[in-house]
Write an enzyme that holds these catalytic residues in place. Sequence first.
Site, PDB file in Angstrom:
ATOM      1  N   HIS A  55       1.127  -1.376   0.092  1.00 36.79           N
ATOM      2  CA  HIS A  55       0.000   0.080   0.039  1.00 36.79           C
ATOM      3  C   HIS A  55       0.925   1.392   0.014  1.00 36.79           C
ATOM      4  O   HIS A  55       2.008   1.213   0.598  1.00 36.79           O
ATOM      5  CB  HIS A  55      -1.048  -0.043   1.294  1.00 36.79           C
ATOM      6  N   GLU A  57       0.836   3.877   1.787  1.00 37.24           N
ATOM      7  CA  GLU A  57       1.430   4.237   3.168  1.00 37.24           C
ATOM      8  C   GLU A  57       2.694   3.638   3.454  1.00 37.24           C
ATOM      9  O   GLU A  57       3.553   4.149   4.179  1.00 37.24           O
ATOM     10  CB  GLU A  57       0.160   4.192   4.215  1.00 37.24           C
ATOM     11  N   CYS A  86      -6.432   1.844   5.755  1.00 35.29           N
ATOM     12  CA  CYS A  86      -6.952   0.570   6.070  1.00 35.29           C
ATOM     13  C   CYS A  86      -6.245   0.133   7.517  1.00 35.29           C
ATOM     14  O   CYS A  86      -5.440   0.699   8.095  1.00 35.29           O
ATOM     15  CB  CYS A  86      -6.534  -0.421   5.213  1.00 35.29           C
ATOM     16  N   CYS A  89      -2.207  -0.201   7.404  1.00 36.05           N
ATOM     17  CA  CYS A  89      -1.566   1.171   7.050  1.00 36.05           C
ATOM     18  C   CYS A  89      -1.949   2.151   8.581  1.00 36.05           C
ATOM     19  O   CYS A  89      -1.013   2.825   8.974  1.00 36.05           O
ATOM     20  CB  CYS A  89      -2.062   2.074   6.134  1.00 36.05           C
TER      21      CYS A  89
END
Length: 154
Positions: A55, A57, A86, A89
């Site tokens: 991801h 992040e 999410c 993260c």
Amino acid sequence: MTVDLHAAMGRALELAGAAQEWGDTPIGAVVLGPDGTVLAEAANEREKRGDPTAHAEVLALRAAAQVHGDGWRLTGATLVVTLEPCTMCAGASVLARVARVVYGADDPKGGAVGSLWDVVRDRRLNHRPEVTGGVRAEESATLLRAFFRAQRGL
Ligand SMILES: [Zn+2]
């Protein structure tokens, strides 16, 4: 310290736009140091890398730790991301000890910074980043909507 969140989110939105060019959901992230300078930036690369944890992040936090100068701790740093993080993260931002999480659009289906869960402000944690949501949210949401619409072939 004045951090230009509008400009930082603008850069994250550019990164999000790049992600969709290689087939990833358009999400971008920037990590700012305590003085507001950009430490690292990344886009979602889950499809590109075939990595469920890639991801934006996580990639940006990892890269930021390489240059921040305090080992794995991102003391005083700000994570700026186009979509509400999410659970993974949100958890990563707590573990990285970032001072602040700034996000664009809410994610009612998977958001862990207030929508479905609130991982970063759980009072049982001894480190709780400050949260600012809704920064340039409409631009982020528009990008995501267009991406999913194109994926459905509409
Ligand atoms: Zn995530």
